[in-house]
Design a protein around this motif. Structure first.
Motif, PDB file in Angstrom:
ATOM      1  N   HIS A   1       2.805  15.030  -5.922  1.00 21.54           N
ATOM      2  CA  HIS A   1       2.849  13.825  -6.556  1.00 21.54           C
ATOM      3  C   HIS A   1       2.309  14.189  -7.820  1.00 21.54           C
ATOM      4  O   HIS A   1       0.994  14.524  -8.211  1.00 21.54           O
ATOM      5  CB  HIS A   1       1.921  13.114  -5.727  1.00 21.54           C
ATOM      6  CG  HIS A   1       1.639  11.625  -6.229  1.00 21.54           C
ATOM      7  ND1 HIS A   1       2.373  10.351  -6.122  1.00 21.54           N
ATOM      8  CD2 HIS A   1       0.667  11.122  -7.159  1.00 21.54           C
ATOM      9  CE1 HIS A   1       2.094   9.536  -6.852  1.00 21.54           C
ATOM     10  NE2 HIS A   1       1.062   9.812  -7.564  1.00 21.54           N
TER      11      HIS A   1
ATOM     12  N   ILE B   1       8.599   7.050  -9.429  1.00 19.80           N
ATOM     13  CA  ILE B   1       7.501   6.059  -9.135  1.00 19.80           C
ATOM     14  C   ILE B   1       7.507   5.059 -10.275  1.00 19.80           C
ATOM     15  O   ILE B   1       7.069   5.336 -11.326  1.00 19.80           O
ATOM     16  CB  ILE B   1       6.293   6.635  -8.600  1.00 19.80           C
ATOM     17  CG1 ILE B   1       6.380   7.599  -7.396  1.00 19.80           C
ATOM     18  CG2 ILE B   1       5.335   5.471  -8.386  1.00 19.80           C
ATOM     19  CD1 ILE B   1       5.283   8.453  -7.325  1.00 19.80           C
TER      20      ILE B   1
ATOM     21  N   THR C   1      10.795   4.542  -5.440  1.00 20.91           N
ATOM     22  CA  THR C   1       9.299   4.094  -5.130  1.00 20.91           C
ATOM     23  C   THR C   1       8.848   3.129  -6.062  1.00 20.91           C
ATOM     24  O   THR C   1       8.792   3.434  -7.421  1.00 20.91           O
ATOM     25  CB  THR C   1       8.411   5.375  -4.830  1.00 20.91           C
ATOM     26  OG1 THR C   1       8.846   6.172  -3.813  1.00 20.91           O
ATOM     27  CG2 THR C   1       7.121   4.694  -4.431  1.00 20.91           C
TER      28      THR C   1
ATOM     29  N   ALA D   1       5.178   1.505  -7.167  1.00 21.39           N
ATOM     30  CA  ALA D   1       3.807   1.668  -7.142  1.00 21.39           C
ATOM     31  C   ALA D   1       2.994   0.143  -7.208  1.00 21.39           C
ATOM     32  O   ALA D   1       3.246  -0.518  -8.072  1.00 21.39           O
ATOM     33  CB  ALA D   1       3.169   2.467  -8.298  1.00 21.39           C
TER      34      ALA D   1
ATOM     35  N   LEU E   1       4.244   2.939  -2.838  1.00 22.32           N
ATOM     36  CA  LEU E   1       2.966   3.659  -2.965  1.00 22.32           C
ATOM     37  C   LEU E   1       2.038   2.647  -3.348  1.00 22.32           C
ATOM     38  O   LEU E   1       1.914   2.108  -4.408  1.00 22.32           O
ATOM     39  CB  LEU E   1       3.190   4.648  -4.181  1.00 22.32           C
ATOM     40  CG  LEU E   1       1.996   5.559  -4.500  1.00 22.32           C
ATOM     41  CD1 LEU E   1       1.476   6.339  -3.205  1.00 22.32           C
ATOM     42  CD2 LEU E   1       2.057   6.153  -5.874  1.00 22.32           C
TER      43      LEU E   1
ATOM     44  N   THR F   1      -1.782   1.800  -3.825  1.00 24.02           N
ATOM     45  CA  THR F   1      -3.331   2.520  -4.237  1.00 24.02           C
ATOM     46  C   THR F   1      -4.043   1.282  -4.145  1.00 24.02           C
ATOM     47  O   THR F   1      -4.173  -0.043  -4.891  1.00 24.02           O
ATOM     48  CB  THR F   1      -2.947   3.060  -5.816  1.00 24.02           C
ATOM     49  OG1 THR F   1      -2.394   4.172  -5.754  1.00 24.02           O
ATOM     50  CG2 THR F   1      -4.727   3.398  -5.994  1.00 24.02           C
TER      51      THR F   1
ATOM     52  N   ILE G   1       3.488   4.402   1.429  1.00 25.06           N
ATOM     53  CA  ILE G   1       2.482   5.871   1.156  1.00 25.06           C
ATOM     54  C   ILE G   1       1.261   5.244   0.551  1.00 25.06           C
ATOM     55  O   ILE G   1       1.219   4.384  -0.240  1.00 25.06           O
ATOM     56  CB  ILE G   1       3.020   6.522   0.338  1.00 25.06           C
ATOM     57  CG1 ILE G   1       4.339   6.912   0.527  1.00 25.06           C
ATOM     58  CG2 ILE G   1       2.410   7.935  -0.071  1.00 25.06           C
ATOM     59  CD1 ILE G   1       4.764   7.448   1.844  1.00 25.06           C
TER      60      ILE G   1
ATOM     61  N   SER H   1      -2.632   5.588  -0.897  1.00 25.59           N
ATOM     62  CA  SER H   1      -3.544   6.163  -1.853  1.00 25.59           C
ATOM     63  C   SER H   1      -4.806   5.593  -2.238  1.00 25.59           C
ATOM     64  O   SER H   1      -5.106   4.129  -1.937  1.00 25.59           O
ATOM     65  CB  SER H   1      -2.704   6.416  -3.277  1.00 25.59           C
ATOM     66  OG  SER H   1      -3.492   7.101  -4.180  1.00 25.59           O
TER      67      SER H   1
ATOM     68  N   VAL I   1      -1.269  10.212  -0.418  1.00 27.93           N
ATOM     69  CA  VAL I   1      -1.490  11.093  -1.710  1.00 27.93           C
ATOM     70  C   VAL I   1      -2.991  11.326  -1.845  1.00 27.93           C
ATOM     71  O   VAL I   1      -3.636  10.400  -1.789  1.00 27.93           O
ATOM     72  CB  VAL I   1      -0.902  10.202  -2.777  1.00 27.93           C
ATOM     73  CG1 VAL I   1      -1.420  11.055  -4.300  1.00 27.93           C
ATOM     74  CG2 VAL I   1       0.591  10.121  -2.843  1.00 27.93           C
TER      75      VAL I   1
END
Length: 252
Positions: free
Chosen positions: A57, A113, A138, A140, A177, A179, A207, A209, A230
């Motif tokens: 990543h 991303i 992807t 984010a 993704l 976070t 995913i 993070s 990640v």
């Protein structure tokens, strides 16, 4: 055509975040808060590959904060070197246009991303998905206090991750993704609830993070349905090794 990423098993993905040509780890994305600063991002990337990483990543933090992909030459070098070893690469940070994303995918990046660009121009996701396939795209979703943040986490939006996740799935994103900024970089463990809510809101892979500080965190994320994680600070500060992380989720 870039190689597709398909998440058949929960995947542990090391982060190689770059700022000013160095590999760094910031606390909650704040410039100047580096807890790790290493001179050679390529060597860092190769070390993760030697330790078992199948996907890397890469993030251009200068690009994420300033909108200019200053670390592009280093990223290109990592992509060429690691793809020769069969490693997949996903890249984020400063990808603001169709041309930016297209150039990376043609370079050999497996997945681009999109963060700020997707939020400001959602149709970009649809256009890229149509041109390259949704597996390569992807989005984010970075959240603070339950709301989406953009521009290197310097601006907050009114939307929730669930709202945006469903929207981008409809537009053709192949994965998300997520976070959680509230826990990112603090090394105090994860809060699984926001990730679980997002996983249950969409049908595409999510995913995770942000905040991972123990092997137990990884097991929790796998259990709630995340497709992978990640990891940055926990690996760089020695909380656990990449080998131990891969082994911990192998049979969960």
């Amino acid at each position: 055509m870039p190689e597709m990423l398909v998440y058949m098993v929960f995947e542990v993905i090391p982060a190689v975040d770059m700022r000013g040509g160095k590999c760094v780890q910031l606390v909650q994305g704040v410039p100047g808060s580096e807890i790790v600063s290493l001179d050679d991002p390529l060597e860092v990337a190769l070390d993760w590959v030697r330790k078992g990483a199948k996907t890397l990543h890469l993030v251009d933090l200068d690009g994420a904060i300033e909108g200019k992909r200053k670390n592009a030459p280093i990223i290109e070098k990592i992509v060429h070197t690691c793809r020769e070893k069969g490693v997949r690469i996903q890249v984020g940070g400063g990808i603001r246009s169709f041309e930016d994303a297209s150039a990376l995918l043609q370079l050999g990046v497996s997945r681009v991303i999109l963060g700020t660009a997707a939020l400001q121009n959602p149709e970009l996701v649809k256009r890229l998905s149509s041109a390259f396939g949704n597996e390569c795209i992807t989005v984010a979703l970075d959240a603070k206090n339950g709301k989406i943040s953009i521009k290197g986490w310097t601006e907050e939006c009114a939307y929730t991750p669930m709202e945006m996740g469903r929207k981008f799935e409809e537009l053709g994103a192949g994965s998300l993704l997520f976070t959680n900024i509230d826990t990112e970089g603090l090394m105090q463990g994860i809060n699984p609830a926001p990730t679980k809510e997002l996983v249950e809101s969409v049908s595409i892979p999510v995913i995770a993070s942000g905040g991972v500080s123990s092997l137990q965190d990884l097991k929790i994320l796998k259990k709630i349905g995340a497709a992978g994680v990640v990891i940055g600070s926990a690996l760089y500060t020695g909380r656990f090794t990449l080998e131990a992380a891969i082994e911990a989720v192998l049979h969960e």
